[in-house]
Design a protein around this motif. Structure first.
Motif, short mmCIF file in Angstrom:
data_model
loop_
_atom_site.label_atom_id
_atom_site.label_comp_id
_atom_site.label_asym_id
_atom_site.label_seq_id
_atom_site.Cartn_x
_atom_site.Cartn_y
_atom_site.Cartn_z
N ALA A 1 82.20 70.87 -69.25
CA ALA A 1 81.77 71.48 -70.52
C ALA A 1 80.37 71.10 -70.95
CB ALA A 1 82.76 71.10 -71.63
N TYR A 2 79.71 70.21 -70.21
CA TYR A 2 78.42 69.69 -70.67
C TYR A 2 77.25 70.11 -69.78
CZ TYR A 2 81.34 66.76 -73.63
OH TYR A 2 82.25 66.32 -74.56
N THR A 3 77.40 71.23 -69.09
CA THR A 3 76.33 71.68 -68.18
C THR A 3 75.03 71.91 -68.93
OG1 THR A 3 77.98 72.75 -66.76
CG2 THR A 3 75.68 73.43 -66.51
N ARG A 4 75.10 72.62 -70.04
CA ARG A 4 73.90 72.95 -70.81
C ARG A 4 73.19 71.67 -71.27
NH1 ARG A 4 72.75 73.06 -76.11
NH2 ARG A 4 71.07 74.44 -76.84
N GLU A 5 73.96 70.73 -71.84
CA GLU A 5 73.37 69.49 -72.35
C GLU A 5 72.73 68.67 -71.22
OE1 GLU A 5 75.92 71.03 -75.40
OE2 GLU A 5 76.33 70.62 -73.28
N LEU A 6 73.41 68.59 -70.07
CA LEU A 6 72.86 67.81 -68.97
C LEU A 6 71.59 68.43 -68.41
CD1 LEU A 6 75.84 66.47 -66.82
CD2 LEU A 6 74.40 65.27 -68.45
N ILE A 7 71.55 69.75 -68.33
CA ILE A 7 70.34 70.42 -67.83
C ILE A 7 69.17 70.14 -68.75
CG2 ILE A 7 69.24 72.66 -67.46
CD1 ILE A 7 71.92 73.69 -66.40
N LEU A 8 69.38 70.31 -70.05
CA LEU A 8 68.30 70.10 -71.02
C LEU A 8 67.82 68.65 -71.02
CD1 LEU A 8 69.64 72.23 -74.02
CD2 LEU A 8 67.60 72.70 -72.66
N ILE A 9 68.77 67.70 -71.03
CA ILE A 9 68.39 66.30 -71.07
C ILE A 9 67.70 65.88 -69.77
CG2 ILE A 9 69.27 63.93 -71.23
CD1 ILE A 9 71.45 64.99 -73.09
N THR A 10 68.20 66.38 -68.64
CA THR A 10 67.58 66.05 -67.35
C THR A 10 66.15 66.58 -67.27
OG1 THR A 10 69.73 66.06 -66.23
CG2 THR A 10 67.78 66.29 -64.84
N VAL A 11 65.95 67.81 -67.73
CA VAL A 11 64.59 68.38 -67.75
C VAL A 11 63.68 67.53 -68.64
CG1 VAL A 11 63.22 70.35 -68.54
CG2 VAL A 11 65.31 70.73 -67.23
N ALA A 12 64.19 67.13 -69.81
CA ALA A 12 63.39 66.31 -70.74
C ALA A 12 63.04 64.97 -70.11
CB ALA A 12 64.15 66.10 -72.05
N ILE A 13 64.01 64.33 -69.46
CA ILE A 13 63.77 63.03 -68.82
C ILE A 13 62.77 63.18 -67.68
CG2 ILE A 13 64.83 61.15 -67.50
CD1 ILE A 13 67.40 61.64 -69.05
N PHE A 14 62.91 64.25 -66.89
CA PHE A 14 62.01 64.45 -65.75
C PHE A 14 60.57 64.68 -66.22
CE2 PHE A 14 59.86 67.43 -62.84
CZ PHE A 14 59.79 66.60 -61.72
N LEU A 15 60.40 65.53 -67.23
CA LEU A 15 59.06 65.83 -67.71
C LEU A 15 58.41 64.59 -68.33
CD1 LEU A 15 59.60 69.34 -69.33
CD2 LEU A 15 58.37 68.82 -67.22
N TYR A 16 59.20 63.81 -69.06
CA TYR A 16 58.63 62.65 -69.76
C TYR A 16 58.40 61.47 -68.81
CZ TYR A 16 57.89 59.13 -73.39
OH TYR A 16 57.37 58.14 -74.17
N TYR A 17 59.47 61.08 -68.09
CA TYR A 17 59.36 59.90 -67.22
C TYR A 17 58.82 60.24 -65.83
CZ TYR A 17 61.78 57.05 -70.64
OH TYR A 17 62.10 56.36 -71.78
N GLY A 18 59.26 61.35 -65.27
CA GLY A 18 58.82 61.71 -63.93
C GLY A 18 57.39 62.20 -63.90
N ILE A 19 57.09 63.24 -64.71
CA ILE A 19 55.75 63.83 -64.71
C ILE A 19 54.79 63.03 -65.60
CG2 ILE A 19 54.39 65.91 -65.20
CD1 ILE A 19 56.34 66.18 -62.87
N GLY A 20 55.21 62.71 -66.81
CA GLY A 20 54.31 62.06 -67.76
C GLY A 20 54.00 60.62 -67.42
N LEU A 21 55.03 59.80 -67.20
CA LEU A 21 54.83 58.36 -66.99
C LEU A 21 54.85 57.96 -65.51
CD1 LEU A 21 57.09 56.98 -69.86
CD2 LEU A 21 54.62 57.32 -69.88
N SER A 22 55.26 58.89 -64.63
CA SER A 22 55.38 58.60 -63.19
C SER A 22 56.31 57.42 -62.93
CB SER A 22 54.00 58.33 -62.58
OG SER A 22 53.18 59.45 -62.70
N GLU A 23 57.35 57.31 -63.73
CA GLU A 23 58.35 56.24 -63.56
C GLU A 23 59.63 56.88 -63.03
OE1 GLU A 23 58.82 54.17 -67.24
OE2 GLU A 23 56.72 53.51 -67.32
N PHE A 24 59.68 57.07 -61.71
CA PHE A 24 60.81 57.80 -61.12
C PHE A 24 62.07 56.95 -61.05
CE2 PHE A 24 57.09 60.14 -59.62
CZ PHE A 24 57.48 61.44 -59.90
N LYS A 25 61.93 55.63 -60.98
CA LYS A 25 63.11 54.78 -61.04
C LYS A 25 63.78 54.88 -62.41
CE LYS A 25 61.88 51.30 -57.57
NZ LYS A 25 61.62 49.86 -57.31
#
Length: 400
Positions: free
Chosen positions: A51-75
């Motif tokens: 039941a949480y597909t939408r929430e997980l997609i949105l939160i994962t995108v937010a985490i990726f853009l902020y930590y992955g792309i913005g801060l380059s902290e992939f761990k």
């Protein structure tokens, strides 16, 4: 069998609430160790789709853009996604349509926070950093505090706990003396907790609740709170010789590092990069160069402002609104039906979530940073609506 399930629930919620991910004991992420048996071995008997597909997609995108792309902290990106995803699995597959498991999860969560608050009291008067380290399985960096490495981590715990406890006494119509007694306990914990932000968001959240719940009578209760705060200051704080508290911390605070000046400087950075740092190919270290306020490399300590600074107003605000849209609708619905007895517990949870969400205005931890109490309350509040665990009237009115 039931005892085994309870033990796994306690261990998983312990790891989640106190941010225990991977230690010298748990070489595999602790949330996976304790949640996997719950979600896939002791799962809810009634098979339900995820039941949480939408929430997980949105939160994962937010985490990726902020930590992955913005801060380059992939761990950090991987760790945070794991924590959020596992919590969603816990509620979806283990709790499911079982209201008893939902209630038990809430009970265990706040008992754990109470344990952390008790640890704070012992640490304040006797100093028990070694015991705290044992509970965390790693060295603690700041004292006094509860079961947390840093005091700011504990601030989220105490903000969630104190708001819940006091509003619980009101929503469940406890005697007046019980309300005053619980309020005194909450103020004591906040005083010792060394987190001014937690104190502020507690007062704000309970004031909003009192005005909505009691209307004009709420002003009387707010006056009582203010009076009790005054009594605490003159008769308790003044006699706390040698005991650390938020008043002493405020007196020794560096004026150039207050939250107002930090946020103001962050706004200047945002105005100079209005589309978001990721679109300029820059990170925080690039834009704070020669800025005396951020000379030590610190951030503005405002999770939402930092997020928007990196992602820009359109993408950043768009993600925030999408992530919080449903839970905001639930909160507003609880406000509208605040005196309905069947909604009392959910009202307490909603205001508890409000407190820790506001606390993120003064710190960096929040939902996409996989802050334990925030993640738990986020999915815990969504869950009754996702799985129709409330009365039909409540469900129907919340969907409009």
């Amino acid at each position: 069998m039931r005892l085994i399930v309870i033990v796994f629930m306690i261990m998983y919620l312990y790891a989640l609430s106190f941010g225990i991910f991977m230690t010298t004991i748990f070489r595999i992420p602790a949330p996976i160790i304790f949640c996997f048996p719950l979600a896939f071995v002791f799962k809810n008997k009634n098979e339900t789709p995820f039941a949480y597909t939408r929430e997980l997609i949105l939160i994962t995108v937010a985490i990726f853009l902020y930590y992955g792309i913005g801060l380059s902290e992939f761990k950090t990106f991987t760790k945070n996604v794991f924590c959020v995803m596992i919590c969603a699995f816990y509620f979806n597959y283990f709790v499911g349509t079982n209201k008893s498991r939902w209630n038990t999860s809430v009970l265990i969560f706040y008992i754990l926070l109470c344990g952390s608050a008790i640890m704070l009291v012992f640490d304040s008067f006797y100093g028990v950093p070694d015991i705290r380290s044992m509970f965390m399985n790693e060295p603690v960096m700041q004292s006094p505090s509860g079961i947390a490495i840093y005091q700011f981590n504990f601030g989220y715990q105490i903000a969630a706990l104190t708001t819940f406890l006091f509003i619980y006494t009101c929503a469940f119509n406890k005697p007046f003396l019980v309300k005053v007694g619980v309020l005194a306990i909450c103020l004591s914990l906040l005083l010792l907790g060394m987190q001014r932000s937690a104190f502020v968001v507690f007062l704000f959240s309970i004031s909003i609740f009192l005005l909505i719940y009691y209307r004009f009578k709420g002003l009387i209760f707010i006056s009582i709170v203010a009076l009790l705060c005054g009594v605490y200051y003159f008769y308790v704080v003044e006699n706390l010789d040698g005991v650390s508290n938020i008043i002493v911390k405020n007196q020794h605070n560096n004026p150039s590092h207050n939250r107002t000046s930090l946020s103001a400087e962050n706004l200047n950075i945002f105005l100079n990069h209005p589309f978001g740092l990721i679109f300029y190919g820059k990170d925080w270290g690039d834009v704070i160069y020669r800025n005396y306020v951020f000379a030590e490399g610190m951030t503005s300590h405002n999770a939402y402002l930092m997020f928007i600074t990196y992602l820009g107003p359109f993408l950043g605000l768009g993600l925030l609104l999408s992530i919080y849209r449903k839970i905001t609708a639930i909160f507003l619905e609880m406000v509208r039906m605040i005196k309905e007895p069947r909604n009392a517990l959910l009202v307490c949870l909603c205001f508890s979530f409000l407190s820790i969400s506001l606390n993120a205005l003064f710190h960096n931890a929040w939902l996409i940073e996989a802050n334990g109490p925030t993640i738990f309350l986020f999915f815990c509040i969504l869950h009754p609506y996702k799985f129709k665990m409330l009365d039909p009237v409540t469900i129907e009115s919340s969907t409009h």
